[in-house]
Design an enzyme around this catalytic site. Sequence first.
Site, PDB file in Angstrom:
ATOM      1  N   SER A   1      -3.094   0.985  -4.779  1.00  0.00           N
ATOM      2  CA  SER A   1      -2.468  -0.322  -4.326  1.00  0.00           C
ATOM      3  C   SER A   1      -3.672  -1.086  -3.359  1.00  0.00           C
ATOM      4  O   SER A   1      -3.395  -2.079  -2.918  1.00  0.00           O
ATOM      5  CB  SER A   1      -1.141  -0.184  -3.266  1.00  0.00           C
ATOM      6  OG  SER A   1      -1.659   0.775  -2.463  1.00  0.00           O
TER       7      SER A   1
ATOM      8  N   SER B   1      -3.682   5.510  -4.168  1.00  0.00           N
ATOM      9  CA  SER B   1      -3.943   4.041  -4.066  1.00  0.00           C
ATOM     10  C   SER B   1      -5.348   3.731  -3.319  1.00  0.00           C
ATOM     11  O   SER B   1      -5.849   2.728  -3.325  1.00  0.00           O
ATOM     12  CB  SER B   1      -2.794   3.536  -3.018  1.00  0.00           C
ATOM     13  OG  SER B   1      -1.849   3.217  -3.640  1.00  0.00           O
TER      14      SER B   1
ATOM     15  N   LYS C   1      -6.610  -3.177   4.797  1.00  0.00           N
ATOM     16  CA  LYS C   1      -5.455  -3.265   3.878  1.00  0.00           C
ATOM     17  C   LYS C   1      -4.472  -3.931   4.712  1.00  0.00           C
ATOM     18  O   LYS C   1      -4.300  -3.357   5.872  1.00  0.00           O
ATOM     19  CB  LYS C   1      -5.259  -2.251   3.254  1.00  0.00           C
ATOM     20  CG  LYS C   1      -4.075  -1.987   2.292  1.00  0.00           C
ATOM     21  CD  LYS C   1      -3.724  -0.795   1.533  1.00  0.00           C
ATOM     22  CE  LYS C   1      -2.929  -0.731   0.352  1.00  0.00           C
ATOM     23  NZ  LYS C   1      -2.931   0.673  -0.385  1.00  0.00           N
TER      24      LYS C   1
END
Length: 600
Positions: free
Chosen positions: A151, A175, A77
Amino acid sequence: MLPDMLDISTLKAGYAAGTVTPLDVIEEVIRRLHAGTDPAVWISRFADDDLRAAARALMAEGGREARPLWGIPFAVKDNIDVKGLATTAACPAFAYAPQRDAATVARLKAAGALVIGKTNLDQFATGLNGTRSPYGAPRSVFNPDYVSGGSSSGSAVAVASGQVAFALGTDTAGSGRVPAAFNNLVGVKPTKGLVPNTGLVPACRSIDCISVLGATAGDATLVRQIMQGEDEGDVYSRAAAPRSLPLAGFRFGVLSGKERVFAGDTEAEALYDAAAARLTALGGTMVAINYAPFRDCASLLYGGPWVAERLAAVQTFFDAHAADIDATVRTIIEGARQFSAVDAFCGAYALEAYRKATDAEWAKMDVLLLPTAPRITTVAEMRADPIGLNAMLGRYTNFVNLLDCCAVAVPSGFRADGLPVGVTLVAPAFCDDDLAVLADRLHRAAATGLGHDRAAAIPEQARLAPSREGLVPLVVVGAHLTGMPLNPELTRAGGVLLKACRTTPDYQLYALPGTLPPKPGLIRTPGFSGPGLEVEVWGLPPAAFGAFVAAIPAPLGIGKISLDDGTSASGFLCEAHAVAQAEDITAFGGWRAWRARGAA
């Protein structure tokens, strides 16, 4: 031929058999990257030739047997540092070139894993939906009209589409769990601090967790175990202090009454109930709990002073570049300015009150089963109501880090329209390993496939077995048996049910008069031949075993008990004088049968 899903177990089996090499895998990854239909998944990645060179270098080094992730491709990420690629946190104006890998990335690379690139996210990891990025909105691999979840949006889609074997996400409010649910994946959210955050752009620094998205619980747990351990760069990192969960006879909490909120998705509700039925079949006992204090605690994360941590993480940049920030993210972070130091203390007091209230619920259960999210939304719906619908997605996730819990999200099934639904198992801090075992069993029972491949079977090599290392066995015969009044003394101390068996025939059992709750006395009588008595063997951590033994009241004590499988272990025995006036109940074969007779 590589499978549609690049799970760790299958790749390792191919390497061991010599049927595939890391270079073969990288060539296939490159092909899939170029053929990918969702352009919003990746923010940056290493050039094709650089990936090939990394695979060749790994093969030249060798050491496959000693490196548990040798040749395994993964994604990171883009709020986690990878040397050689910019860290943007999905905000181009914020981008910087890290001088070293994040601690987690460095540990994975040392284990032989190959970094492919950096994935998209809700900007500054602020969101649970995946639409808050200037790099585009990744979509669920099952329907491009629907959100991927966030996210950790790009990380989930990269795994679920078969482009990498696993991916790192983060999980402050859900997330890592929500995108796992929306893409038929497993999402592991470790105990806070168990995995160091050195090299992470923080969202809420005091509660951020680096998470893992994988095809199976076994894959994601292996990655988490490799990453965990203190690091001097993260003052919030903690050494592991493993706690055990009962893996048989466990109690799991479920939603009831008005707390069962699914935002109108009756199929998601039915799949939640199906997961509860599977857990019951796996040996659990369903317990209705009061979810209200967990829900109220969750509201602190975005409705309380913890929002100020989001501003603290990027305040200098925010003050200079507010116009460069996504409008919804900017609104959320700017909301931090309304909170004072007094509000922060009041929030801390409220959190402790919620902790006390939830402790009362934890006394009823060992693990908590929740929907991962009430329902999935379309991208259009989310853009029309970006804050309200995002809050809906976090109803069952936002409390977990505030209350210092660990969690594993697993698939539960599919709606009639083909969209996936997930559930999450939650447990107290440091129960990560045993929670993963339960999650693996629940995932296998659901038979939902792997990622986008609904027909795939979970590899047997990825099956998780409980760790019993270091536990001291204790034989219990009466009120501490599973389901009996004193059994919580074992489970609260981290006890794990190791096996149910019987004593050898030379034991007699007596109902001790005047004990509360009622207790039996076990006596060994050489030369006696009885039926053998029903017992359970529990494993306790050494410290808990010592404290437990010290608290045993007379006339009971601890001695060696011989079992019908040829083994022996320490367990409850009674002083002979105490049974002189007691009723001999040996013929019933055990305390549970005697108590059932009394109830009848």
